[in-house]
Scaffold this motif. Structure first.
Motif, PDB file in Angstrom:
ATOM      1  N   PHE A 113      -5.004   4.886   1.508  1.00  0.00           N
ATOM      2  CA  PHE A 113      -3.924   4.193   0.738  1.00  0.00           C
ATOM      3  C   PHE A 113      -4.460   3.897  -0.693  1.00  0.00           C
ATOM      4  O   PHE A 113      -5.489   3.625  -1.077  1.00  0.00           O
ATOM      5  CB  PHE A 113      -3.637   2.895   1.520  1.00  0.00           C
TER       6      PHE A 113
ATOM      7  N   HIS B 293       0.976  -1.240  -0.070  1.00  0.00           N
ATOM      8  CA  HIS B 293      -0.076  -0.149  -0.050  1.00  0.00           C
ATOM      9  C   HIS B 293       0.785   1.063  -0.081  1.00  0.00           C
ATOM     10  O   HIS B 293       1.971   1.350   0.762  1.00  0.00           O
ATOM     11  CB  HIS B 293      -0.935  -0.037   1.276  1.00  0.00           C
ATOM     12  N   ARG B 294       0.455   2.050  -0.762  1.00  0.00           N
ATOM     13  CA  ARG B 294       1.098   3.343  -0.693  1.00  0.00           C
ATOM     14  C   ARG B 294       0.062   4.588  -0.055  1.00  0.00           C
ATOM     15  O   ARG B 294      -1.103   4.843  -0.451  1.00  0.00           O
ATOM     16  CB  ARG B 294       1.338   4.110  -2.029  1.00  0.00           C
ATOM     17  N   TYR B 295       0.724   5.125   1.176  1.00  0.00           N
ATOM     18  CA  TYR B 295      -0.127   6.118   1.896  1.00  0.00           C
ATOM     19  C   TYR B 295      -0.429   7.457   1.023  1.00  0.00           C
ATOM     20  O   TYR B 295       0.734   7.743   0.361  1.00  0.00           O
ATOM     21  CB  TYR B 295       0.526   6.452   3.041  1.00  0.00           C
TER      22      TYR B 295
END
Length: 186
Positions: A91, A82-84
């Motif tokens: 996310f 996941h990319r914040y």
């Protein structure tokens, strides 16, 4: 997601990083991820929510990583990272298991090479998300064994090779980001 000034989701911590913005991120093995805002003395907890596609895709967090640009990456179970997204406080979800469907597992380590590409080491191998493809098309580099990245890799030195070690055999490899491959380090 919920704010709790009293603490993280769980007393069991599987990963922790202090981000460049001084926030502290805690991954938990069963509940999700917590961010401690040092300036405001406040925890924000992020969990799996099946009705929200921008929540954590899995609640078991095994790795946390901050990229050179300050992006927080969260590695979970079942072939998902996941990319914040700070602008929406949620996310973007990426499934590296799409590159090798029979090899889900835990995202044990996440790192970034000098080109900005994201490398994931899991129970079942090594995966690559190319920045130029907006991290949308994962590549399985080697899914025959688990790998561990060796120490902190430099973000800015394009000439410094990134190294990793096969978990079972302890054989050392170098990542070649320009060819998206690995080679034995002699």
């Amino acid at each position: 997601k919920e704010g709790d000034p009293n603490g993280p989701l769980s007393p069991s911590i599987s990963a922790v990083i202090v981000a460049s913005d001084t926030n502290i991120w805690f991954g938990t093995p069963w509940q999700g991820v917590s961010r401690f805002d040092v300036q405001n003395n406040l925890f924000t907890n992020y969990m799996t929510d099946e009705s929200n596609p921008n929540s954590l895709g899995h609640r078991e967090v095994w790795s946390l990583f901050e990229g050179a640009d300050g992006t927080i990456w969260v590695g979970t179970n079942m072939g998902i990272i996941h990319r914040y997204q700070p602008e929406t406080d949620d996310f973007a979800v990426y499934e590296y298991s799409k590159a090798a469907p029979d090899s889900t597992g835990r995202a044990l380590n996440i790192t970034q090479d000098s080109t900005g590409d994201i490398w994931i080491s899991s129970d079942f191998g090594l995966y690559l998300f190319k920045k130029e493809f907006h991290f949308s098309d994962p590549m399985a580099i080697d899914y025959s064994q688990a790998f561990e990245f060796i120490a902190d890799q430099p973000h800015s030195n394009a000439n410094a090779p990134m190294t990793l070690e096969a978990a079972a055999t302890r054989q050392v490899f170098e990542l070649e980001s320009h060819t998206s491959s690995i080679r034995v380090n002699d």
